[in-house]
Scaffold this active site. Sequence first.
Site, short mmCIF file in Angstrom:
data_model
loop_
_atom_site.label_atom_id
_atom_site.label_comp_id
_atom_site.label_asym_id
_atom_site.label_seq_id
_atom_site.Cartn_x
_atom_site.Cartn_y
_atom_site.Cartn_z
N TYR A 281 -7.36 -0.37 -7.33
CA TYR A 281 -6.80 0.52 -8.34
C TYR A 281 -6.89 1.99 -7.97
O TYR A 281 -6.23 2.82 -8.59
CB TYR A 281 -7.44 0.26 -9.71
CG TYR A 281 -8.71 1.02 -10.00
CD1 TYR A 281 -8.71 2.04 -10.94
CD2 TYR A 281 -9.88 0.72 -9.33
CE1 TYR A 281 -9.86 2.74 -11.20
CE2 TYR A 281 -11.03 1.40 -9.59
CZ TYR A 281 -11.02 2.42 -10.53
OH TYR A 281 -12.17 3.11 -10.78
N ASP A 329 -13.65 9.05 -21.06
CA ASP A 329 -12.51 8.71 -21.91
C ASP A 329 -11.19 8.68 -21.14
O ASP A 329 -10.12 8.66 -21.72
CB ASP A 329 -12.42 9.67 -23.11
CG ASP A 329 -12.19 11.10 -22.67
OD1 ASP A 329 -12.08 11.34 -21.45
OD2 ASP A 329 -12.14 11.98 -23.53
N ASP A 330 -11.30 8.65 -19.81
CA ASP A 330 -10.09 8.65 -18.99
C ASP A 330 -9.43 7.28 -18.89
O ASP A 330 -8.39 7.15 -18.28
CB ASP A 330 -10.42 9.15 -17.57
CG ASP A 330 -11.52 8.34 -16.93
OD1 ASP A 330 -12.47 7.97 -17.65
OD2 ASP A 330 -11.44 8.08 -15.72
N ASP A 442 20.02 -0.98 14.48
CA ASP A 442 18.63 -1.31 14.84
C ASP A 442 18.60 -1.91 16.25
O ASP A 442 18.34 -3.09 16.43
CB ASP A 442 18.10 -2.30 13.77
CG ASP A 442 16.66 -2.70 14.01
OD1 ASP A 442 15.95 -1.98 14.73
OD2 ASP A 442 16.25 -3.74 13.47
C1 SPV Z 1 12.22 -4.59 10.77
O1 SPV Z 1 11.96 -4.42 9.57
O2 SPV Z 1 12.70 -3.73 11.46
C2 SPV Z 1 11.90 -5.86 11.39
C3 SPV Z 1 11.80 -7.07 10.56
O3 SPV Z 1 11.77 -5.90 12.58
S1 SPV Z 1 13.33 -7.85 10.60
O4 SPV Z 1 14.31 -6.89 10.13
O5 SPV Z 1 13.25 -9.00 9.74
O6 SPV Z 1 13.59 -8.22 11.96
MG MG Z 2 12.40 -4.22 13.61
#
Ligand code: SPV
Ligand code: MG
Length: 669
Positions: A281, A329-330, A442
């Site tokens: 928490y 009292d938080d 990517d």
């Molecule tokens: C990312 O999040 O970049 C990963 C995970 O490598 S995945 O997209 O599932 O490959």
């Molecule tokens: Mg990745």
Amino acid sequence: MKALILNSGLGHRMGALTSDQPKCMTEISARETILSRQLRLLAEAGVRDVVMTTGYFDQVLTSYCRGLETGLNLTFVNNPRYAETNYIYSIYCAREHLRGQELLLMHGDLVFEPSVLAEIMASPESSVKVSSTLPLPEKDFKAVIRDGWVERIGVPFFENALEAQALYHLLPADADRWLDRIAELCEAGETSCYAEEALNRLTGIGWLRPLDAGDRLCAEIDTPEDLKAVSARLAEIENRTVYLCFSTDLIHSGHIALLRRARQLGKLIVGVLGDEAVASYKRFPLVPFRERMALIQSLSMVDQVVPQRTLSYRENLEKYRPDFVVHGDDWVTGIQAPIRREVQEILAAQGGKLVEFPYAREESYADLEKRARLEAATPDFRRGRLKKLLAMKGLVTALEAHSGLTGLLVEETRVAEDGGAKQFDAMWISSLCDSTSRGKPDIELVDMTSRFRTVDEICEVTTKPIIFDGDTGGMTEHFVYTVRSLERMGVSMVIIEDKTGLKKNSLFGTEVVQTQDSIEHFSEKIAAGKRAQRTKDFMICARIESLILERGMEDALARAFAFVQAGADAIMIHSRKKDPAEIFEFAERFRRVNQAVPLVVVPTSFNAVTEEEFRARGVNVVIYANQLTRSAFPAMKRTAETILRNHRAQEADEGCMPFRDIIRLIPEE
Ligand code: SPV
Ligand code: MG
């Protein structure tokens, strides 16, 4: 504040008990007399100087006091006419020690609870102890109240009156005015009336507040019957227990004040909250549980220290059945409110009481907390936290972050759950989301230097451990540098996938051309990374793409064991199937052989599986890899379209968070 204790009288109604000593030396428990208890409580409350008037058995009293070793600075003032005068004259005799002082005035036969003393001392105005719940005494003091102020004090007043005791806190100006009237009366020969006679001559109301002690003990002892009743009450009070739960690792004067106030209510049991509960928490504790236990144990006002494993108090309240639970009292609102409700329910059932004191919101305390957060964000502390969390919790969750703001979301988001609280343990710096946020594919196109910028941005504003998506790790010769850079920044784990050539995102699976690395080559990359590593806490996780690339379970397992052999600190198994069967099979078969190496999963596709199910199957890290980006994008797209359609922004507003709510997330320097 100076205390004045009036001990000149004899207390003739005590019979044989005062035949050779003054009343204040009467024992009220096996350990204490009325006086020794008063002096102890005064010393504990921070009083240093005490003026004591004496009379009967003057020598007995002064030598008794000297033997007590209270640490107080005692001044004795003898009233030579003790036999024929009232205490008004004793005060008169002591007047030169009292002028210009803030005074705490009490009769020498008064027995009170520490909390009554603390309250009257803390009152910002001159005040006298009264009780709105006790019956009006026939022959003792009563205070007449008008408009919230004391108008007069004396025995004969019954109308608009409350029971009162000679326990006063007097501001210097008020004390001096009273002393002046006392002097006037005494010098006029009026020495057998009460000093309150002089007090009543002070003109007007508006200077003396009634401090209502309710049913709490604050009584004088006049007779052996009083002695019996008060001693019994005291025994009961001194057996009371108070429970207070501490999660802090930074003890400041606000905590000490809270502990002191709690101790005034009875024997103090402090529950020390376990690391996991603290981390659930608020921030991860800088000082581990065992050391926090030892720290609290060393405080003089603490009688017993016990572990409290969960945020819920239930286990300890049922075990120790305290008369009081003390808290700031938080917790009335916010994440701890359900815990407070549960405490109230348990106490109601057990006949205990919740006592809440104003939470110390001092800036210097906030500064300390800020410093603690900075400490928690230092690379060394942050880096080691993932291993600690794994050892502590068994299963750790991480959410994707790709900017300072998303980092703050992962850092700050909390929900109440089962009388406790839940938050993410770590951050995942996804190659997919980091690239997407820059509008890039990517494919390892965003270079490491840019990726490190993201890490740095997140590190600047957060404290949670970081798991870095290292893609393929690149060339082995480059990977060793990546490892050192990540370590230096305080990253806890890098995950590299066993692919080579132009990497594509795994979620495309076999729809695109992807090449898996050989076991030998990838093992060598892992081993090189481990050799390059400088700190003991950094982890290299090998990510296996066999299931993604449909190379089969046996290949995945063979790789997992080989990569562990090469030095991998963790194994990530990935799948893009909705059905988690292959992930479960991998986990089960891997765990049959290896119970130690952490298993990591990214349940983007198999998202119906709960963390509890993963835990049961031997998984240790669950990464929610892209949900923040995926949910933010449609919201932003909707807003853009709404503005375009309406030629203004008003219609988009309902989907927008007010900026002040976002700003609240951002820590200020
Ligand atoms: C990312 O999040 O970049 C990963 C995970 O490598 S995945 O997209 O599932 O490959
Ligand atoms: Mg990745």
